[in-house]
Design an enzyme around this catalytic site. Structure first.
Site, short mmCIF file in Angstrom:
data_model
loop_
_atom_site.label_atom_id
_atom_site.label_comp_id
_atom_site.label_asym_id
_atom_site.label_seq_id
_atom_site.Cartn_x
_atom_site.Cartn_y
_atom_site.Cartn_z
N ASP A 27 3.27 -0.76 -3.82
CA ASP A 27 3.95 -0.82 -5.34
C ASP A 27 4.84 0.29 -5.47
O ASP A 27 4.81 1.40 -5.23
CB ASP A 27 2.92 -0.95 -6.31
CG ASP A 27 3.55 -1.09 -7.67
OD1 ASP A 27 4.60 -2.06 -7.95
OD2 ASP A 27 3.33 -0.44 -8.67
N ASP A 29 6.59 1.30 -9.23
CA ASP A 29 6.35 1.95 -10.27
C ASP A 29 4.93 2.23 -10.76
O ASP A 29 4.03 1.25 -10.63
CB ASP A 29 7.04 1.21 -11.59
CG ASP A 29 8.32 0.94 -11.46
OD1 ASP A 29 9.49 1.94 -11.28
OD2 ASP A 29 8.90 -0.31 -11.13
N LYS A 120 4.84 -10.94 -7.18
CA LYS A 120 3.44 -10.68 -7.13
C LYS A 120 2.71 -10.92 -8.32
O LYS A 120 2.94 -10.81 -9.39
CB LYS A 120 3.18 -9.04 -7.05
CG LYS A 120 3.85 -8.64 -5.67
CD LYS A 120 3.72 -7.13 -5.57
CE LYS A 120 4.08 -6.06 -6.63
NZ LYS A 120 3.97 -4.84 -6.63
MG LIG Z 1 3.23 -0.77 -10.64
#
Ligand SMILES: [Mg+2]
Length: 216
Positions: A27, A29, A120
């Site tokens: 991922d 962020d 997601k």
């Molecule tokens: Mg994230």
């Protein structure tokens, strides 16, 4: 010193891969870079501590890295897709300067209400990577700071899911009743269950150190 039970559970999880992992999905962020809430300015990209060195070690071992992220700020019209591309490019260049190659960054640009297949924990982004790079789920692990990253990994039948406590991770773990026991150190391994990560780790460097020190 990790307990025997913890080591056994990690071994079991890794054995499920069949082979050692060859690909890491990350991922963006809150996992690789600091979560700045709909970041759209490349100058705001800030790599989290230790991530670069940890990922560079993986690259040296021949592991391929992919970034998989939800960027609903585009669908919400908070920023243009070009801003997301610029942020990704800035992150990739900061990493590349330290020997980290991101093979590809894929993202979902849709508003959550769009009910798309690529946000997601839906599997569309994984299917794109499989199509483009022939990835094998049993050779691939996922690291993220949200439970949706964990469910994504499970929906894609990936070898391992790791929830890190950076970004939203601490909050997400608390809501799910997951926490690190002090005596277990910076990683905790769970029995497989829907929505529960295989490993809870303080951050990406801790998670990768844990795996590499035992199984690579
Ligand atoms: Mg994230």
């Amino acid at each position: 010193m990790p307990g025997l039970r913890e080591m056994f559970k990690t071994l079991t999880a890794v054995c499920r891969m069949g082979k050692l992992f060859k690909n890491i999905l990350l991922d963006r962020d809150g996992t690789i870079i600091r979560d700045k809430h709909y970041l759209c300015d490349p100058d705001g990209v800030e790599l989290l501590p230790g991530v670069t060195v940890a990922l560079a070690r993986m690259c040296q071992r021949g592991v391929r890295l992919f970034v998989v992220s939800n960027q609903s700020g585009i669908g919400r019209r908070y920023f243009k897709e070009s801003a997301c591309i610029a942020v990704n490019a800035r992150m990739a260049s900061l990493l590349a300067a330290q020997g980290v190659e991101i093979t590809d960054s894929v993202y979902c640009r849709h508003h959550p209400d769009a009910m798309c297949h690529c946000r997601k924990p839906n599997t569309g982004l994984w299917e794109k990577l499989v199509s483009d790079y022939g990835l094998d789920p049993h050779e691939t692990i996922m690291i993220g700071d949200k439970l949706s990253d964990v469910v994504f990994a499970q929906n894609c039948d990936l070898a391992l899911s790791i929830l890190v406590l950076t970004g939203h991770g601490a909050d997400q773990a608390r809501k799910a009743g997951l926490h690190l026991h002090k005596h277990e150190g910076p990683c905790r391994v769970f029995d497989s269950a829907a929505g529960v990560p295989d490993i809870l780790a303080r951050d990406v460097p801790t998670a990768l150190h844990h795996l590499a020190s035992r199984f690579m």
